[in-house]
Design a protein around this motif. Structure first.
Motif, PDB file in Angstrom:
ATOM      1  N   ALA A  55       0.835  -1.207   0.000  1.00 19.60           N
ATOM      2  CA  ALA A  55       0.000   0.000   0.000  1.00 19.60           C
ATOM      3  C   ALA A  55       0.865   1.250   0.000  1.00 19.60           C
ATOM      4  O   ALA A  55       0.569   2.231  -0.706  1.00 19.60           O
ATOM      5  N   ASP A  56       1.948   1.228   0.764  1.00 19.89           N
ATOM      6  CA  ASP A  56       2.861   2.364   0.810  1.00 19.89           C
ATOM      7  C   ASP A  56       3.549   2.568  -0.539  1.00 19.89           C
ATOM      8  O   ASP A  56       3.702   3.694  -1.005  1.00 19.89           O
ATOM      9  N   LEU A  57       3.952   1.488  -1.183  1.00 20.07           N
ATOM     10  CA  LEU A  57       4.578   1.560  -2.497  1.00 20.07           C
ATOM     11  C   LEU A  57       3.633   2.183  -3.519  1.00 20.07           C
ATOM     12  O   LEU A  57       4.027   3.063  -4.289  1.00 20.07           O
ATOM     13  N   ILE A  58       2.395   1.752  -3.498  1.00 13.52           N
ATOM     14  CA  ILE A  58       1.416   2.281  -4.451  1.00 13.52           C
ATOM     15  C   ILE A  58       1.162   3.758  -4.209  1.00 13.52           C
ATOM     16  O   ILE A  58       1.201   4.562  -5.138  1.00 13.52           O
ATOM     17  N   SER A  59       0.904   4.122  -2.958  1.00 16.19           N
ATOM     18  CA  SER A  59       0.551   5.518  -2.690  1.00 16.19           C
ATOM     19  C   SER A  59       1.742   6.461  -2.745  1.00 16.19           C
ATOM     20  O   SER A  59       1.588   7.630  -3.092  1.00 16.19           O
ATOM     21  N   SER A  60       2.941   5.973  -2.430  1.00 14.29           N
ATOM     22  CA  SER A  60       4.109   6.859  -2.423  1.00 14.29           C
ATOM     23  C   SER A  60       4.797   6.977  -3.767  1.00 14.29           C
ATOM     24  O   SER A  60       5.378   8.013  -4.073  1.00 14.29           O
ATOM     25  N   TYR A  61       4.767   5.917  -4.565  1.00  5.98           N
ATOM     26  CA  TYR A  61       5.530   5.917  -5.809  1.00  5.98           C
ATOM     27  C   TYR A  61       4.683   5.738  -7.061  1.00  5.98           C
ATOM     28  O   TYR A  61       4.834   6.491  -8.021  1.00  5.98           O
ATOM     29  N   LEU A  62       3.806   4.736  -7.065  1.00  6.91           N
ATOM     30  CA  LEU A  62       3.058   4.431  -8.275  1.00  6.91           C
ATOM     31  C   LEU A  62       2.090   5.549  -8.662  1.00  6.91           C
ATOM     32  O   LEU A  62       2.029   5.947  -9.825  1.00  6.91           O
ATOM     33  N   VAL A  63       1.345   6.061  -7.707  1.00 10.26           N
ATOM     34  CA  VAL A  63       0.374   7.120  -8.008  1.00 10.26           C
ATOM     35  C   VAL A  63       1.059   8.386  -8.527  1.00 10.26           C
ATOM     36  O   VAL A  63       0.658   8.914  -9.573  1.00 10.26           O
ATOM     37  N   PRO A  64       2.111   8.907  -7.880  1.00  8.46           N
ATOM     38  CA  PRO A  64       2.769  10.091  -8.432  1.00  8.46           C
ATOM     39  C   PRO A  64       3.399   9.855  -9.805  1.00  8.46           C
ATOM     40  O   PRO A  64       3.276  10.696 -10.706  1.00  8.46           O
ATOM     41  N   VAL A  65       4.047   8.708  -9.992  1.00 11.17           N
ATOM     42  CA  VAL A  65       4.705   8.445 -11.273  1.00 11.17           C
ATOM     43  C   VAL A  65       3.684   8.351 -12.398  1.00 11.17           C
ATOM     44  O   VAL A  65       3.871   8.955 -13.466  1.00 11.17           O
ATOM     45  N   LEU A  66       2.619   7.599 -12.187  1.00  6.47           N
ATOM     46  CA  LEU A  66       1.632   7.468 -13.251  1.00  6.47           C
ATOM     47  C   LEU A  66       0.836   8.753 -13.468  1.00  6.47           C
ATOM     48  O   LEU A  66       0.400   9.017 -14.587  1.00  6.47           O
ATOM     49  N   SER A  67       0.663   9.536 -12.433  1.00  4.47           N
ATOM     50  CA  SER A  67       0.004  10.835 -12.623  1.00  4.47           C
ATOM     51  C   SER A  67       0.847  11.739 -13.502  1.00  4.47           C
ATOM     52  O   SER A  67       0.337  12.385 -14.423  1.00  4.47           O
ATOM     53  N   MET A  68       2.131  11.772 -13.219  1.00  6.06           N
ATOM     54  CA  MET A  68       3.015  12.630 -14.008  1.00  6.06           C
ATOM     55  C   MET A  68       3.269  12.050 -15.396  1.00  6.06           C
ATOM     56  O   MET A  68       3.639  12.779 -16.315  1.00  6.06           O
ATOM     57  N   ALA A  69       3.073  10.753 -15.584  1.00  2.00           N
ATOM     58  CA  ALA A  69       3.237  10.138 -16.901  1.00  2.00           C
ATOM     59  C   ALA A  69       2.158  10.588 -17.874  1.00  2.00           C
ATOM     60  O   ALA A  69       2.341  10.465 -19.094  1.00  2.00           O
ATOM     61  N   CYS A  70       1.065  11.119 -17.359  1.00  2.00           N
ATOM     62  CA  CYS A  70       0.004  11.626 -18.243  1.00  2.00           C
ATOM     63  C   CYS A  70       0.499  12.772 -19.114  1.00  2.00           C
ATOM     64  O   CYS A  70       0.062  12.914 -20.254  1.00  2.00           O
ATOM     65  N   ILE A  71       1.393  13.561 -18.578  1.00  2.00           N
ATOM     66  CA  ILE A  71       1.853  14.745 -19.307  1.00  2.00           C
ATOM     67  C   ILE A  71       2.655  14.359 -20.550  1.00  2.00           C
ATOM     68  O   ILE A  71       2.309  14.792 -21.657  1.00  2.00           O
ATOM     69  N   PRO A  72       3.724  13.532 -20.453  1.00  2.00           N
ATOM     70  CA  PRO A  72       4.414  13.153 -21.685  1.00  2.00           C
ATOM     71  C   PRO A  72       3.542  12.326 -22.628  1.00  2.00           C
ATOM     72  O   PRO A  72       3.688  12.410 -23.844  1.00  2.00           O
TER      73      PRO A  72
END
Length: 142
Positions: free
Chosen positions: A112-129
């Motif tokens: 849960a920590d991995l998903i909320s700390s890393y996966l969510v921010p990375v995939l959110s920012m991946a929307c831009i490129p």
């Protein structure tokens, strides 16, 4: 205006009481630290150490940053719905993982920590490129 109070209400009046009820019924070694605002701390006490994670509901800073960036890249509503849907799915997945974690299965804390700390921010920012790529191809954004 409305977004932060909605996140606080979700965290403090939905997730936290659900986890507290699960912890009390399981009589586990998990405790919830009192915290105000959007998030709170979860502690798992083993015989040798204490592990902690911070819970904050998705759709925070990285959601805002991706949404503001998307405003300049597209006017198509579906991309905003994709981003919101991803954050809602992440919320439900983390909540589903925290329930067995509250029973004392520490691996679920880490996932849960991995998903909320890393996966969510990375995939959110991946929307831009991704949108920049689509805009250059002129397939979905024109």
């Amino acid at each position: 205006m409305l977004w932060r109070p909605l996140r606080v209400a979700t965290s403090q009046h939905l997730v936290k009481p659900l986890l507290e009820q699960t912890i009390s019924s399981a009589e586990s070694r998990v405790t919830i630290a009192e915290g105000g605002g959007v998030g709170f701390q979860l502690h798992w006490n083993s015989r040798t150490e204490t592990e902690s994670i911070s819970y904050r509901p998705p759709a925070g800073f990285f959601f805002l940053l991706a949404t503001v960036s998307m405003v300049f890249l597209t006017s198509k509503l579906r991309f905003f719905v994709y981003l919101l849907g991803f954050h809602l799915a992440a919320f439900l997945l983390v909540l589903a993982l925290l329930i067995p974690a509250a029973w004392g299965y520490v691996i679920f804390f880490h996932i849960a920590d991995l998903i909320s700390s890393y996966l969510v921010p990375v995939l959110s920012m991946a929307c831009i490129p991704w949108l920049i790529y689509l805009k250059r191809k002129k397939t979905a954004l024109s």
